[in-house]
Scaffold this motif. Structure first.
Motif, PDB file in Angstrom:
ATOM      1  N   ASP A  15       2.289   7.980   6.938  1.00 17.27           N
ATOM      2  CA  ASP A  15       1.905   6.964   7.913  1.00 17.27           C
ATOM      3  C   ASP A  15       1.872   7.583   9.312  1.00 17.27           C
ATOM      4  O   ASP A  15       2.898   8.050   9.820  1.00 17.27           O
ATOM      5  CB  ASP A  15       2.913   5.811   7.877  1.00 17.27           C
ATOM      6  CG  ASP A  15       2.417   4.604   8.674  1.00 17.27           C
ATOM      7  OD1 ASP A  15       1.387   4.742   9.369  1.00 17.27           O
ATOM      8  OD2 ASP A  15       3.053   3.543   8.585  1.00 17.27           O
ATOM      9  N   PRO A  16       0.702   7.609   9.985  1.00 13.09           N
ATOM     10  CA  PRO A  16       0.646   8.204  11.327  1.00 13.09           C
ATOM     11  C   PRO A  16       1.157   7.279  12.426  1.00 13.09           C
ATOM     12  O   PRO A  16       1.345   7.716  13.565  1.00 13.09           O
ATOM     13  CB  PRO A  16      -0.851   8.492  11.507  1.00 13.09           C
ATOM     14  CG  PRO A  16      -1.524   7.456  10.668  1.00 13.09           C
ATOM     15  CD  PRO A  16      -0.624   7.193   9.498  1.00 13.09           C
ATOM     16  N   ASP A  17       1.391   5.988  12.084  1.00 13.23           N
ATOM     17  CA  ASP A  17       1.845   5.037  13.085  1.00 13.23           C
ATOM     18  C   ASP A  17       3.329   5.285  13.375  1.00 13.23           C
ATOM     19  O   ASP A  17       4.191   5.127  12.500  1.00 13.23           O
ATOM     20  CB  ASP A  17       1.636   3.611  12.558  1.00 13.23           C
ATOM     21  CG  ASP A  17       1.816   2.570  13.664  1.00 13.23           C
ATOM     22  OD1 ASP A  17       2.670   2.776  14.538  1.00 13.23           O
ATOM     23  OD2 ASP A  17       1.096   1.553  13.639  1.00 13.23           O
ATOM     24  N   VAL A  18       3.637   5.619  14.627  1.00 13.31           N
ATOM     25  CA  VAL A  18       5.014   5.935  15.001  1.00 13.31           C
ATOM     26  C   VAL A  18       5.907   4.706  14.898  1.00 13.31           C
ATOM     27  O   VAL A  18       7.058   4.784  14.440  1.00 13.31           O
ATOM     28  CB  VAL A  18       5.052   6.520  16.432  1.00 13.31           C
ATOM     29  CG1 VAL A  18       6.481   6.769  16.881  1.00 13.31           C
ATOM     30  CG2 VAL A  18       4.232   7.784  16.505  1.00 13.31           C
ATOM     31  N   SER A  19       5.410   3.560  15.304  1.00 15.69           N
ATOM     32  CA  SER A  19       6.236   2.351  15.298  1.00 15.69           C
ATOM     33  C   SER A  19       6.659   1.964  13.887  1.00 15.69           C
ATOM     34  O   SER A  19       7.821   1.594  13.645  1.00 15.69           O
ATOM     35  CB  SER A  19       5.477   1.198  15.961  1.00 15.69           C
ATOM     36  OG  SER A  19       4.274   0.922  15.248  1.00 15.69           O
ATOM     37  N   ARG A  20       5.732   2.043  12.926  1.00 15.00           N
ATOM     38  CA  ARG A  20       6.090   1.701  11.542  1.00 15.00           C
ATOM     39  C   ARG A  20       7.097   2.696  10.968  1.00 15.00           C
ATOM     40  O   ARG A  20       8.001   2.310  10.218  1.00 15.00           O
ATOM     41  CB  ARG A  20       4.831   1.642  10.674  1.00 15.00           C
ATOM     42  CG  ARG A  20       3.990   0.384  10.899  1.00 15.00           C
ATOM     43  CD  ARG A  20       3.031   0.145   9.747  1.00 15.00           C
ATOM     44  NE  ARG A  20       2.036   1.192   9.631  1.00 15.00           N
ATOM     45  CZ  ARG A  20       0.816   1.141  10.180  1.00 15.00           C
ATOM     46  NH1 ARG A  20       0.468   0.090  10.906  1.00 15.00           N
ATOM     47  NH2 ARG A  20      -0.044   2.128  10.029  1.00 15.00           N
ATOM     48  N   ARG A  21       6.951   3.974  11.300  1.00 14.93           N
ATOM     49  CA  ARG A  21       7.913   4.965  10.801  1.00 14.93           C
ATOM     50  C   ARG A  21       9.284   4.738  11.412  1.00 14.93           C
ATOM     51  O   ARG A  21      10.311   4.884  10.744  1.00 14.93           O
ATOM     52  CB  ARG A  21       7.423   6.374  11.116  1.00 14.93           C
ATOM     53  CG  ARG A  21       6.092   6.711  10.469  1.00 14.93           C
ATOM     54  CD  ARG A  21       5.780   8.178  10.500  1.00 14.93           C
ATOM     55  NE  ARG A  21       6.671   8.929   9.632  1.00 14.93           N
ATOM     56  CZ  ARG A  21       6.514  10.224   9.356  1.00 14.93           C
ATOM     57  NH1 ARG A  21       5.502  10.894   9.885  1.00 14.93           N
ATOM     58  NH2 ARG A  21       7.347  10.837   8.567  1.00 14.93           N
ATOM     59  N   ASP A  56      10.453   1.803  12.361  1.00 18.21           N
ATOM     60  CA  ASP A  56      10.984   0.616  11.691  1.00 18.21           C
ATOM     61  C   ASP A  56      11.574   0.974  10.325  1.00 18.21           C
ATOM     62  O   ASP A  56      12.645   0.465   9.947  1.00 18.21           O
ATOM     63  CB  ASP A  56       9.881  -0.432  11.525  1.00 18.21           C
ATOM     64  CG  ASP A  56       9.437  -1.009  12.878  1.00 18.21           C
ATOM     65  OD1 ASP A  56      10.216  -0.889  13.846  1.00 18.21           O
ATOM     66  OD2 ASP A  56       8.302  -1.543  12.947  1.00 18.21           O
TER      67      ASP A  56
END
Length: 482
Positions: free
Chosen positions: A141-147, A149
């Motif tokens: 997952d490239p999304d920093v916020s989801r990682r 979380d």
């Protein structure tokens, strides 16, 4: 794919796969049993002469049930030609070694799974699958916020587990769950020999492909440039990089010691005692088998990389390219000539052939003068005093003291009458540990009675000071031993 394309693909697989060839062989049970017995262990490799001797002994027993006309050497040659065995030069001495091919390992694994089928759907397998899928989703997952979380949720779960353990709430796996987890570990450990053999076979295939690319390519400059720059093409391939990463994990002293400590802790659990002896041995030798398999494959990888560089630096590839060009020119000239002259037609030419007998280079034995060197002349030893007590101690370490055992048996029989081996040990403990116990059992079989309908517990202290016990069939001394 259509049914026709799939059928043709399967037909090619059936014709070319050595694993399927072994399973449909006339003596498939015999072949599988013999190969699994002597070469089924992880990384097993045996000198050819030693294997011939062991297989000959097996054939003597098997011929009472199966028609086996050939000797061990003949069968091993057939199995090697069929792709079940791989022959390699021995590194320590002259000769050859034999080991299972990757396809043979796959075939033996299939037979083992059919003989002892495992449950395909287990709780631990589903949990591992779910964890692997979740971790894959997080790592890709490239999304920093989801990682972030996901990491915070994982940290919260760990904090909650720490709080429960600190409060004395410990969730221990029950016996069924523990056995299930152990079976998953054992299944993966059982696949290790085939995995290592497959990696080694892939490196061999890659080595042949690189050499062929140098010979067949009209512009092999890229391969040659990389070799001259010192790049190990085999090790830098996808397979080589994957294996190097795996090998680096094993060479990490901290991770390796952690794995060994975890295995030792698991082996101390009571549920492990319910496993079969072979399963317990597989757990104990898991780290050793991993390191040995990694070391062997790494040696093959290094050998191929060095051989490829040597092949280029020694200019051998240029001679091979010249020979290939000469063969291709001859074939090109033969095609139009075949329209006017048959291959079996007599030609007005004489060709002198060499009278040198063609043989394998492995038959050549180099003269070694040291083999005929008897060494320095032995000098006469000075006479010395002998310590009889020391000699007696050495004799007790190498042989069973039957004189002492007979005296102990006679003394107990005189005082108690009929007595079992356990009764003798209760009065006169085993001074030689297990050797004394074995000696008493052999004396009871020769001079006493064996009651197979009842057992008794024999207890003794080993030479290392550790108490031990064994449950055996009752052996009774009914009279004195003359």
């Amino acid at each position: 794919m259509s049914a026709l394309a799939t059928a043709l693909a399967y037909r090619r697989l059936v014709e070319q796969s050595a694993a399927l060839r072994l399973l449909r062989a006339d003596h498939a049970p015999v072949i599988a049993a013999v190969l699994a017995e002597h070469l089924g262990a992880p990384g097993a490799r045996m000198a050819a002469d030693d294997l011939y001797e062991l297989v000959d002994a097996d054939l003597e027993v098997l011929r009472d049930h199966v028609d086996l006309p050939q000797n061990a050497r003949g069968y091993c040659d057939d199995w090697r030609s069929a792709g079940f065995l791989v022959r390699r030069p021995a590194a320590e001495a002259r000769g050859e070694t034999l080991e299972l091919s990757p396809d043979a390992v796959v075939a033996l694994r299939m037979l083992a799974q059919l003989e002892a089928p495992r449950s395909a759907i287990t709780q631990s397998r589903l949990v591992n699958l779910a964890q692997a899928v979740r971790q894959l989703a997080i790592d890709t997952d490239p999304d920093v916020s989801r990682r972030l979380d996901a990491l915070r949720a994982e940290r919260q779960q760990i904090d909650e587990q720490i709080a429960r353990v600190a409060a004395g709430e410990v969730d221990v796996l029950n016996e069924r769950q523990t056995r299930e987890r152990l079976q998953e570990v054992l299944l993966q450990a059982r696949d290790l020999p085939g995995d290592f053999a497959g990696v080694r076979a892939r490196f061999e295939e890659l080595n042949h492909q690189l050499r062929a690319s140098i010979l067949d390519s009209d512009d092999p400059g890229s391969v040659l440039d990389d070799v001259f720059r010192g790049v190990d093409l085999i090790e830098s391939s996808d397979e080589g990089q994957t294996f190097s990463a795996f090998s680096a994990l094993l060479r990490d002293a901290e991770r390796s010691s952690e794995l060994e400590s975890d295995l030792a802790a698991v082996l101390d659990r009571a549920v492990v005692d319910m496993l079969e002896p072979a399963s317990r041995r597989a757990l104990r030798s898991l780290v050793r088998d991993l390191k040995r398999g990694s070391r062997e494959v790494h040696g093959v990888l290094t050998e191929f990389a060095r051989g490829l560089r040597r092949y280029v630096f020694s200019q051998e590839f240029q001679r091979d390219r010249a020979l290939r060009d000469a063969v291709q020119e001859a074939l090109a000239a033969a095609v139009p000539a075949s329209r006017h002259l048959k291959p079996y037609a007599a030609l007005d030419r004489e060709l002198e052939l060499s009278t040198l007998r063609m043989a394998s280079v492995g038959e050549i034995a180099v003269h070694d003068p040291t083999e005929f060197d008897t060494g320095a002349t032995l000098a006469a030893a000075e006479p010395a005093e002998v310590d009889l007590a020391a000699l007696a101690a050495i004799a007790r370490e190498s042989e069973i003291d039957f004189v002492e055992l007979i005296d102990n048996v006679n003394a107990v029989v005189d005082s108690q009458g009929e007595v079992t081996v356990a009764g003798v040990l209760a009065v006169a403990p085993a001074t030689q540990g297990l050797a004394s116990v074995v000696g008493l059992l052999s004396l009871a079989m020769a001079h006493g009675q064996v009651r197979s309908d009842v057992t008794e517990l024999l207890a003794w202290t080993g030479a290392d000071g550790v108490p031990r016990a064994a449950e055996v069939i009752t052996h009774v001394f009914t009279r004195r031993i003359a």
